[in-house]
Design a protein around this motif. Structure first.
Motif, PDB file in Angstrom:
ATOM      1  N   ARG A 106      42.605  -1.763  32.493  1.00 26.79           N
ATOM      2  CA  ARG A 106      41.836  -1.453  33.426  1.00 26.79           C
ATOM      3  C   ARG A 106      42.012  -2.643  34.551  1.00 26.79           C
ATOM      4  NH1 ARG A 106      37.591   3.190  31.810  1.00 26.79           N
ATOM      5  NH2 ARG A 106      39.058   4.461  31.307  1.00 26.79           N
ATOM      6  N   ASP A 247      34.665   1.058  28.280  1.00 29.40           N
ATOM      7  CA  ASP A 247      34.108   2.127  29.294  1.00 29.40           C
ATOM      8  C   ASP A 247      33.164   1.789  30.293  1.00 29.40           C
ATOM      9  OD1 ASP A 247      34.268   4.808  30.275  1.00 29.40           O
ATOM     10  OD2 ASP A 247      32.370   5.038  29.140  1.00 29.40           O
ATOM     11  N   ASP A 251      33.434   0.912  34.846  1.00 33.63           N
ATOM     12  CA  ASP A 251      33.001   1.486  35.966  1.00 33.63           C
ATOM     13  C   ASP A 251      32.285   0.452  36.813  1.00 33.63           C
ATOM     14  OD1 ASP A 251      33.786   4.084  35.249  1.00 33.63           O
ATOM     15  OD2 ASP A 251      31.890   5.334  35.569  1.00 33.63           O
TER      16      ASP A 251
HETATM   17 MN    MN Z   1      34.608   6.071  31.729  1.00 35.55          MN
END
Ligand code: MN
Ligand code: NAD
Ligand code: IPM
Length: 357
Positions: A106, A247, A251
């Motif tokens: 990411r 995770d 964000d």
């Molecule tokens: Mn997520």
């Protein structure tokens, strides 16, 4: 071996449908200028299908993807009509776990100062890549509920960390650092509190780091990482962490890029030739669905990552530059400072991509 150019397209739910429609349009436009040789296979999977006939991810579909595709392009999964999210877990984890896509890559890259939410910082200060472990941790689903619905209820989700699983994601992060001229890798855990599981991360991190002499291994607790991401993002180049923390911090990372509408991701197995799965970091954002509001740029940047994975050179950078141009010109959706709808924002992106190809 050259990757298959067959791409399973899975819009899923909510704004996943809105942004993947635009992502497909982008691929078609690119293909006209520079033939990509892709063959798109549209999969009717998601909440609608689940509500229709209880299908989530059929085994034969999974196997066909595994054996014939180079990539899955996913929109998002999650629908208030399926409150238990059974279909979302089966499909998302079905591919992540089933294809052993152990690296969820990411990038956290702020493309323009306009998108930078930090006082005293600039876009150039925010450019790092998170390697989120993608097959273990609390996501494995080991656990259970006892005495459900009573005052004595017990609910357990075990945190699964294997030496093999931890080591391979650490190596993936260091390999990425080495291949991209990075000089530092941060590993974020909670080994101060989770003395069993995260002691393994801590020990393995410094062991693996010995194989990468020019790269500084920097251990941080994940709570402190959240602080550093805001206070000194310019010192962060590569982050490696477990599934749950990855995770959450991505964000936060998305917020540094202008929001979830700007954050792409790749689920890959860096040590196999099999298909990867590519998806924006965002979810299905039910309140925005079908209203021509959602930002399609995270999906566009995700297409760029996918094309690189499929061996198409140069297009990822073209898409990124064109997205930046759109944002600078205000030719974008409201979440990133424009006034366009989803389709018009993609029109403006397609025009800029065309100019650059
Ligand atoms: Mn997520
Ligand atoms: P979300 O990512 O859908 O939305 C969070 C916030 O970001 C909302 O305010 C939303 O409006 C905004 N946002 C997200 N994407 C945007 C875009 N492209 N353009 C403009 N604004 C955007 O997260 P949530 O609300 O926590 O979850 C909604 C559903 O999505 C849940 O069912 C969740 O489980 C699911 N989900 C799925 C995935 C996935 O499929 N990979 C990822 C995250 C969440
Ligand atoms: C993501 C999502 C998923 C995750 C959810 C939908 C299970 O938040 O891809 O970031 O936690 O991995």
């Amino acid at each position: 071996m050259a990757k298959s150019k067959r791409v399973a397209v899975l819009p899923g739910d909510g704004i996943g449908v809105d942004v993947l429609r635009e992502a497909v349009r982008l691929m078609e436009a690119i293909d006209k200028k520079r033939p990509l040789g892709l063959s798109l296979w549209h999969l009717d999977l998601g909440a609608d299908r689940y509500l229709r006939d209880k299908t989530t991810l059929p085994k034969e579909t999974f196997l066909e993807v595994k054996e014939t595709c180079g990539a899955v392009l996913l929109g998002a999964l999650g629908d208030p009509r399926v409150p238990g999210l059974e279909h979302a877990r089966d499909i998302l984890f079905g591919f992540r776990f089933g294809l052993e896509l152990y690296a969820n890559v990411r990038p956290v890259k702020c493309l323009d100062d306009k998108l930078c939410p930090l006082k005293h910082k600039h876009a150039k200060d925010i450019d790092f890549t998170v390697f989120r472990e993608n097959t273990e941790g609390v996501y494995v689903g080991v656990g259970g509920q006892v005495r459900k619905g009573t005052p004595d209820e017990i609910a357990i989700n075990e945190d699964i960390n294997t030496r093999k699983g931890v080591e391979r994601i650490l190596r993936a992060a260091f390999e990425f650092a080495k291949a991209n001229g990075k000089t530092r890798v941060h590993m974020a855990d909670k080994s101060n509190a989770m003395k069993h599981a995260h002691e393994l991360w801590y020990r393995a991190f410094f062991e693996v780091a010995r194989d990468y002499p020019g790269i500084e291994p920097r251990h941080v607790y994940v709570d402190a990482l959240c602080l550093y991401m805001i206070h000194e993002p310019e010192n962060i180049q590569v982050v490696v962490t477990n599934n749950l923390f990855g995770d959450i911090v991505t964000d936060l990372g998305a917020a540094l890029q202008g929001g979830l509408g700007m954050a792409p991701s790749a689920n890959i197995n860096p040590t196999s030739d099999g298909p990867g799965m590519f998806e924006p970091v965002h979810g299905s954002a039910p309140p925005l669905a079908g209203k021509d509001i959602a930002n399609p740029f995270a999906a566009a940047l995700t297409v760029g990552m996918m094309l690189t994975h499929l061996g198409v050179d140069g297009v990822e950078a073209v898409i990124e530059d064109a997205v930046r141009d759109c944002v600078v010109a205000g030719q974008c959706t409201r979440d990133v400072g424009g006034s366009l709808g989803t389709t018009a924002a993609m029109d403006s992106l397609v025009a800029r991509v065309n100019d650059r190809l």
